[in-house]
Design a protein around this motif. Structure first.
Motif, PDB file in Angstrom:
ATOM      1  N   GLU A  40       0.859  -1.313   0.061  1.00 30.61           N
ATOM      2  CA  GLU A  40      -0.127   0.161   0.227  1.00 30.61           C
ATOM      3  C   GLU A  40       0.818   1.213  -0.020  1.00 30.61           C
ATOM      4  N   ARG A  43       2.165   1.695  -3.494  1.00 30.97           N
ATOM      5  CA  ARG A  43       1.062   2.192  -4.290  1.00 30.97           C
ATOM      6  C   ARG A  43       0.907   3.704  -4.287  1.00 30.97           C
ATOM      7  N   ILE A  44       0.894   4.168  -2.631  1.00 28.73           N
ATOM      8  CA  ILE A  44       0.387   5.497  -2.693  1.00 28.73           C
ATOM      9  C   ILE A  44       1.852   6.397  -2.968  1.00 28.73           C
ATOM     10  N   LYS A  45       3.072   5.740  -2.969  1.00 27.61           N
ATOM     11  CA  LYS A  45       4.477   6.475  -3.397  1.00 27.61           C
ATOM     12  C   LYS A  45       4.308   6.845  -4.808  1.00 27.61           C
ATOM     13  N   ARG A  46       4.224   5.500  -5.686  1.00 24.93           N
ATOM     14  CA  ARG A  46       4.093   5.811  -6.875  1.00 24.93           C
ATOM     15  C   ARG A  46       2.997   6.568  -7.537  1.00 24.93           C
ATOM     16  N   LYS A  47       1.849   6.689  -7.032  1.00 15.90           N
ATOM     17  CA  LYS A  47       0.730   7.598  -7.478  1.00 15.90           C
ATOM     18  C   LYS A  47       1.270   9.119  -7.113  1.00 15.90           C
ATOM     19  N   LYS A  48       1.854   9.268  -6.013  1.00 15.74           N
ATOM     20  CA  LYS A  48       2.318  10.715  -5.785  1.00 15.74           C
ATOM     21  C   LYS A  48       3.278  11.079  -6.657  1.00 15.74           C
ATOM     22  N   ILE A  50       3.780   9.877  -9.714  1.00 15.61           N
ATOM     23  CA  ILE A  50       3.151  10.317 -11.299  1.00 15.61           C
ATOM     24  C   ILE A  50       2.160  11.422 -10.981  1.00 15.61           C
ATOM     25  N   LYS A  51       1.779  11.897  -9.888  1.00 18.65           N
ATOM     26  CA  LYS A  51       0.934  13.244  -9.959  1.00 18.65           C
ATOM     27  C   LYS A  51       2.191  14.299 -10.050  1.00 18.65           C
ATOM     28  N   GLN A  54       3.306  14.822 -13.725  1.00 18.43           N
ATOM     29  CA  GLN A  54       2.153  15.265 -14.475  1.00 18.43           C
ATOM     30  C   GLN A  54       2.081  16.927 -14.058  1.00 18.43           C
TER      31      GLN A  54
END
Length: 64
Positions: A40, A43-48, A50-51, A54
């Motif tokens: 988890e 996943r959070i680290k990867r999402k951050k 990517i954001k 972007q």
């Protein structure tokens, strides 16, 4: 204690301590506030990430 530390005003020492707390202690307390599995956290680290990328791309596209 070093002589420079002794001469510092009390308010300045408090400010330094508060800044150190916010930088070093608070994130650790926040991280241990509730349990997250390794997956988890990943996943959070990867999402951050990517954001963040972007957002950087949008800023660069807007300037060009």
């Amino acid at each position: 204690m070093a002589e420079a530390e002794v001469k510092e005003p009390f308010e300045k020492k408090i400010r330094k301590l508060r800044k150190d707390f916010q930088k070093n202690v608070q994130p650790v307390l926040r991280r241990h506030n509730y349990y997250l599995s390794k997956g988890e956290r990943r996943r959070i680290k990867r999402k951050k990430a990517i954001k963040r990328l972007q957002r950087r791309e949008r800023r660069l596209a807007g300037k060009a």
